[in-house]
Each structure stands twice: as C-alpha cells, then as structure tokens.
Scaffold this motif. Sequence first.
Motif, PDB file in Angstrom:
ATOM      1  N   ASN A  57       0.841  -1.204   0.000  1.00 64.76           N
ATOM      2  CA  ASN A  57       0.000   0.000   0.000  1.00 64.76           C
ATOM      3  C   ASN A  57       0.869   1.244   0.000  1.00 64.76           C
ATOM      4  N   ARG A  58       0.344   2.296  -0.594  1.00 71.20           N
ATOM      5  CA  ARG A  58       1.035   3.574  -0.623  1.00 71.20           C
ATOM      6  C   ARG A  58       0.271   4.565   0.244  1.00 71.20           C
ATOM      7  N   VAL A  59       1.024   5.274   1.091  1.00 70.87           N
ATOM      8  CA  VAL A  59       0.412   6.262   1.976  1.00 70.87           C
ATOM      9  C   VAL A  59       1.239   7.540   1.927  1.00 70.87           C
ATOM     10  N   GLU A  60       0.608   8.645   2.291  1.00 65.01           N
ATOM     11  CA  GLU A  60       1.330   9.912   2.379  1.00 65.01           C
ATOM     12  C   GLU A  60       2.328   9.827   3.531  1.00 65.01           C
ATOM     13  N   PHE A  61       3.489  10.441   3.354  1.00 65.78           N
ATOM     14  CA  PHE A  61       4.464  10.491   4.437  1.00 65.78           C
ATOM     15  C   PHE A  61       3.852  11.258   5.594  1.00 65.78           C
ATOM     16  N   ASN A  62       4.010  10.721   6.800  1.00 62.69           N
ATOM     17  CA  ASN A  62       3.452  11.347   7.991  1.00 62.69           C
ATOM     18  C   ASN A  62       4.591  11.698   8.937  1.00 62.69           C
ATOM     19  N   ARG A  63       4.907  12.969   8.990  1.00 65.78           N
ATOM     20  CA  ARG A  63       5.993  13.465   9.831  1.00 65.78           C
ATOM     21  C   ARG A  63       5.760  13.098  11.301  1.00 65.78           C
ATOM     22  N   GLU A  64       4.506  13.098  11.718  1.00 59.78           N
ATOM     23  CA  GLU A  64       4.172  12.801  13.112  1.00 59.78           C
ATOM     24  C   GLU A  64       4.584  11.373  13.494  1.00 59.78           C
ATOM     25  N   LYS A  65       4.468  10.434  12.562  1.00 60.16           N
ATOM     26  CA  LYS A  65       4.884   9.053  12.840  1.00 60.16           C
ATOM     27  C   LYS A  65       6.383   8.987  13.112  1.00 60.16           C
ATOM     28  N   LEU A  66       7.138   9.797  12.400  1.00 61.50           N
ATOM     29  CA  LEU A  66       8.585   9.843  12.598  1.00 61.50           C
ATOM     30  C   LEU A  66       8.897  10.344  14.012  1.00 61.50           C
ATOM     31  N   TYR A  67       8.245  11.430  14.413  1.00 63.41           N
ATOM     32  CA  TYR A  67       8.444  11.973  15.763  1.00 63.41           C
ATOM     33  C   TYR A  67       8.043  10.944  16.828  1.00 63.41           C
ATOM     34  N   THR A  68       6.925  10.270  16.598  1.00 69.12           N
ATOM     35  CA  THR A  68       6.441   9.273  17.557  1.00 69.12           C
ATOM     36  C   THR A  68       7.423   8.121  17.700  1.00 69.12           C
ATOM     37  N   SER A  69       8.000   7.678  16.591  1.00 71.48           N
ATOM     38  CA  SER A  69       8.982   6.588  16.638  1.00 71.48           C
ATOM     39  C   SER A  69      10.177   6.968  17.501  1.00 71.48           C
ATOM     40  N   PHE A  70      10.672   8.179  17.300  1.00 72.18           N
ATOM     41  CA  PHE A  70      11.799   8.643  18.110  1.00 72.18           C
ATOM     42  C   PHE A  70      11.398   8.774  19.577  1.00 72.18           C
ATOM     43  N   ALA A  71      10.221   9.332  19.828  1.00 69.83           N
ATOM     44  CA  ALA A  71       9.774   9.536  21.211  1.00 69.83           C
ATOM     45  C   ALA A  71       9.646   8.212  21.953  1.00 69.83           C
ATOM     46  N   ARG A  72       9.090   7.209  21.304  1.00 66.58           N
ATOM     47  CA  ARG A  72       8.938   5.901  21.950  1.00 66.58           C
ATOM     48  C   ARG A  72      10.289   5.257  22.230  1.00 66.58           C
ATOM     49  N   ALA A  73      11.165   5.297  21.249  1.00 68.95           N
ATOM     50  CA  ALA A  73      12.477   4.666  21.419  1.00 68.95           C
ATOM     51  C   ALA A  73      13.312   5.388  22.476  1.00 68.95           C
ATOM     52  N   LEU A  74      13.165   6.705  22.560  1.00 64.94           N
ATOM     53  CA  LEU A  74      13.990   7.509  23.469  1.00 64.94           C
ATOM     54  C   LEU A  74      13.313   7.807  24.806  1.00 64.94           C
ATOM     55  N   HIS A  75      12.169   7.184  25.059  1.00 61.60           N
ATOM     56  CA  HIS A  75      11.434   7.431  26.298  1.00 61.60           C
ATOM     57  C   HIS A  75      12.336   7.215  27.519  1.00 61.60           C
ATOM     58  N   LYS A  76      12.439   8.250  28.348  1.00 61.79           N
ATOM     59  CA  LYS A  76      13.243   8.247  29.580  1.00 61.79           C
ATOM     60  C   LYS A  76      14.733   8.009  29.332  1.00 61.79           C
ATOM     61  N   ARG A  77      15.210   8.408  28.156  1.00 66.55           N
ATOM     62  CA  ARG A  77      16.636   8.316  27.854  1.00 66.55           C
ATOM     63  C   ARG A  77      17.235   9.721  27.912  1.00 66.55           C
ATOM     64  N   PRO A  78      18.500   9.836  28.329  1.00 64.60           N
ATOM     65  CA  PRO A  78      19.120  11.158  28.510  1.00 64.60           C
ATOM     66  C   PRO A  78      19.676  11.752  27.210  1.00 64.60           C
ATOM     67  N   VAL A  79      18.791  11.985  26.258  1.00 63.31           N
ATOM     68  CA  VAL A  79      19.215  12.557  24.981  1.00 63.31           C
ATOM     69  C   VAL A  79      18.579  13.939  24.843  1.00 63.31           C
ATOM     70  N   PRO A  80      19.394  14.977  24.651  1.00 64.95           N
ATOM     71  CA  PRO A  80      18.855  16.338  24.528  1.00 64.95           C
ATOM     72  C   PRO A  80      17.901  16.472  23.333  1.00 64.95           C
ATOM     73  N   THR A  81      16.857  17.239  23.536  1.00 67.73           N
ATOM     74  CA  THR A  81      15.849  17.454  22.504  1.00 67.73           C
ATOM     75  C   THR A  81      16.467  17.996  21.219  1.00 67.73           C
ATOM     76  N   GLY A  82      17.446  18.864  21.351  1.00 61.26           N
ATOM     77  CA  GLY A  82      18.098  19.434  20.172  1.00 61.26           C
ATOM     78  C   GLY A  82      18.746  18.375  19.296  1.00 61.26           C
ATOM     79  N   GLN A  83      19.335  17.362  19.926  1.00 59.78           N
ATOM     80  CA  GLN A  83      19.954  16.279  19.159  1.00 59.78           C
ATOM     81  C   GLN A  83      18.895  15.435  18.450  1.00 59.78           C
ATOM     82  N   VAL A  84      17.773  15.220  19.124  1.00 56.42           N
ATOM     83  CA  VAL A  84      16.673  14.449  18.523  1.00 56.42           C
ATOM     84  C   VAL A  84      16.114  15.216  17.327  1.00 56.42           C
ATOM     85  N   ASP A  85      15.873  16.512  17.518  1.00 58.62           N
ATOM     86  CA  ASP A  85      15.349  17.338  16.426  1.00 58.62           C
ATOM     87  C   ASP A  85      16.300  17.349  15.233  1.00 58.62           C
ATOM     88  N   ALA A  86      17.600  17.408  15.506  1.00 56.58           N
ATOM     89  CA  ALA A  86      18.592  17.410  14.424  1.00 56.58           C
ATOM     90  C   ALA A  86      18.572  16.078  13.672  1.00 56.58           C
TER      91      ALA A  86
END
Length: 159
Positions: A57-86
């Motif tokens: 199936n083809r779907v539109e790219f969803n930027r929010e899914k990308l953010y969610t993936s990072f947030a779940r993987a990095l939950h309670k990890r000591p990584v600065p937000t600036g590094q995640v955003d970069a």
Amino acid sequence: MRCPFCGAEDTSVVDSRISEEGARIRRRRRCVECEKRFTTYETVELRFPQVIKQDGNRVEFNREKLYTSFARALHKRPVPTGQVDAAIERILQKLLGSGVQEISSRTIGEWVMQELYSLDKVAYIRFASVYRSFEDVGDFQEVIREVQSSPQNGDGPSS
C-alpha cells in the motif's frame, strides 16, 4: 494578487521582509483600486515522497509518525531534545533530497535506526526490537552483541 477587500487583481508590494527563521517572506501589499493594505506570507511548498508500506500500500508520508517513533524509542533516555530534532531533520532532508516520488518504509526505518544508533544505543535496541520483530531473547542478545562489538563512534548498525 487579488485584493481581499475589493477583489481587484492589481496590487503592489510595498515592503518585503524575510522572517527571523528565514523560512518565509512577509509582504505588505497595497491595492491599486481601493488603496487598502494587507499582508501576505510566502513559503516554500515541499512535497514528501509517498511511502510504500510492506504490504504494498502507498500512503502519504506522515511526519508525526517519525516523531512518535523517536519519542517511543527515546522514552526516559538522557538525549537532549536538540539532538533528537537534528536527527529527525536529517531524515527529512534525506527524504526531500532523494528526489523520488515513492520510498519504501523499510528505507525510512533503516534511516531511523542509523540515527538512533548514533544518539543512544538503548533507544536503538528498543526500536530494532519492534522494527525487526524480535521474537525471543536471542534476538535481543544478537543486537546487543552487535552494539557492544562495534566501534564507539561507528556510523551505525550493519543491516
């Protein structure tokens, strides 16, 4: 540009300024007919490629899914937000810079794994466990050995 007050099509630009972040241009315009002034904003419109899922199936790219993936993987990890955003920005730039109209979800997942690997090894293992569908402890042990045996500043995992 059409005047929002009288509908006349002839307007002139009185002033143009680039926004602080440099992502858009603010223009003050004046209608030639009614002489009223109004503001417009000009931004670049970029189109992300469509994502081809594993089932085809083809779907539109969803930027929010990308953010969610990072947030779940990095939950309670000591990584600065600036590094995640970069890291997220690097993935978005790869997507836009690829010049393709379609891209596989697998490719995006690999890019996420590379970024997580360089940010935080625990987050990398968390993401890999879901992304690669780990089924038992042996799968975790294999990835942990991979992380432990790789150079400290490695570019990323071997796929």
